[in-house]
Design a protein around this motif. Sequence first.
Motif, PDB file in Angstrom:
ATOM      1  N   UNK A  96       3.558   7.587 -12.815  1.00 38.27           N
ATOM      2  CA  UNK A  96       2.741   6.547 -13.299  1.00 38.27           C
ATOM      3  C   UNK A  96       2.801   5.545 -12.367  1.00 38.27           C
ATOM      4  N   UNK A  97       3.956   5.211 -11.795  1.00 36.46           N
ATOM      5  CA  UNK A  97       4.021   3.955 -10.744  1.00 36.46           C
ATOM      6  C   UNK A  97       3.121   4.264  -9.536  1.00 36.46           C
ATOM      7  N   UNK A  98       3.292   5.619  -9.166  1.00 39.12           N
ATOM      8  CA  UNK A  98       2.632   6.021  -7.808  1.00 39.12           C
ATOM      9  C   UNK A  98       0.920   5.940  -8.274  1.00 39.12           C
ATOM     10  N   UNK A  99       0.412   6.293  -9.319  1.00 46.04           N
ATOM     11  CA  UNK A  99      -0.832   6.187  -9.701  1.00 46.04           C
ATOM     12  C   UNK A  99      -1.082   4.820  -9.656  1.00 46.04           C
ATOM     13  N   UNK A 100      -0.255   3.948 -10.387  1.00 43.88           N
ATOM     14  CA  UNK A 100      -0.886   2.621 -10.327  1.00 43.88           C
ATOM     15  C   UNK A 100      -0.862   2.042  -9.159  1.00 43.88           C
ATOM     16  N   UNK A 101      -0.103   2.142  -8.274  1.00 42.40           N
ATOM     17  CA  UNK A 101      -0.146   1.433  -6.925  1.00 42.40           C
ATOM     18  C   UNK A 101      -0.733   2.251  -5.846  1.00 42.40           C
ATOM     19  N   UNK A 102      -1.608   3.353  -6.384  1.00 38.44           N
ATOM     20  CA  UNK A 102      -2.259   4.089  -5.467  1.00 38.44           C
ATOM     21  C   UNK A 102      -1.821   4.331  -3.955  1.00 38.44           C
ATOM     22  N   UNK A 103      -0.652   4.971  -4.041  1.00 37.67           N
ATOM     23  CA  UNK A 103       0.220   5.038  -2.728  1.00 37.67           C
ATOM     24  C   UNK A 103       0.163   6.254  -1.925  1.00 37.67           C
ATOM     25  N   UNK A 104       0.506   6.493  -0.740  1.00 37.87           N
ATOM     26  CA  UNK A 104       0.807   7.536   0.021  1.00 37.87           C
ATOM     27  C   UNK A 104       1.921   8.264  -0.665  1.00 37.87           C
TER      28      UNK A 104
END
Length: 450
Positions: free
Chosen positions: A50-58
């Motif tokens: 969820x966190x990775x999706x929220x911040x649109x990360x590599x």
Amino acid sequence: MLRPPVLNWASLWKRSVVLTHCPSKSVMACELHAKRLEGVDKNIWVEFTQLAAEYKVVNLGQGFPDFSPPSFIREAFCNALNGGASMHQYTRAFGHPPLVKILAKFFGRIVGREIDPMEDILVTVGAYQALFCTFQALINEGDEVIIVEPFFDCYQPMVMMGRGTPVYIPLKPRKSTGPGLSSADWVLCSEELASKISPRTKAIVINTPNNPLGKVFQRDELQMIADLCIKHDIICISDEVYEWLTYDGEKHIKIASLPGMWERTVTIGSAGKTFSATGWKVGWAMGPGHIMKHLKTVHQNSVYHTATAAQEAVAMGFQKEYDTFGTEESYFKQLPAMLHAKRLRLAECLRSVGLEPIMPQGGYFMITDISGLKVDLNDPSTKGEPYDFRIVKWLIKEKGLATIPVSGFYSQEHSGDFQKYIRFCFVKEDSTLKAAEDILKQWRIKQIWL
Ligand code: IK2
């Protein structure tokens, strides 16, 4: 303001169940959840995905390829979908017949014995459900289950939901610093393992190649575990979802193939990891019929079966692998060759920015010591969390790079010793690895390492 539930039949029934156990006679005043859910509500994948999706990360976090599965397996799925009405309907509960037949033939050749497709194999919704069926089927209240750390995190809550008691034994590094660290340096102490066995021990859980460390258990290590299982009449649960992914000439050995072990081993596999198609969620458990029949009871009373067309496609994939086994055409040879290069690339990048990776012998992941990082962790929302959780969240939010904290793969009693590691997944497109390299190198240039 809280409103009372709408009194339809379902809520009336729920209410009557609750009130029977609740002296205050109020649904609102009572906990609705079953006791077996206590202590198992947190999940690292839910949180960090969820966190990775929220911040649109590599994203070098969760273990899935960001490239497509090979064309032969995609075509097999398309053919299955277009293959007639039966592909869209229910199939046999315990596994689509073409799939269990080819799995039995394929793995029979590997373990060197005849495997009965109808008795000895259960096809599940990913390896995850195979694990769930195993623990639910075999663990009674008060049973102890020895879990080798670091461990894929779901073993612990699954044992607890079966009302069993997890007993932990960590792999320990023979050396913890210096160049050339390898997952082979992390070993199990045989005396310590023997000391964990009690009259209540029901099972030992191993994972080889290991997630997150990448350790590939060697024959003598497996033999030591097998000897203890046989001596104390213990079941072995062997999670082998990364079985085809070994590097530098390492060989994966199935503990079920050691003398006397087939009879007492449940081996877990995943078509998702095998064919780079984790979203298909096809997995299996394999073992002797007298154990498997109990897993089938859980399966038939929970999900019943996994998607027919996906099973058909996996069957086609295994048939192709059976025919090309050991040749350059085999995906089980091509995939580790491709990942070997990615693994070297990630290790090189980490070293170039001053981090010392632990070279994995197998699997999808590489862990590295981050105690040398100089980071001002002033995010109040993560205060009180383990150091690696805070670092990983900081990396996501401030640097746009997702990884996974390693202490999440340890029991509470041992996690404190392993908060200095984070895990990178290298099963990614080269462009993704390059984007991660750019982030790390940019950061390095700003000289914020210690
Ligand atoms: N067993 C192990 C050891 C796994 O690693 C997994 C999948 N893990 O992926 C999440 C991650 O670590 O980033 C499973 C079982 C579950 O496999 P499946 O996807 O087939 O359910």
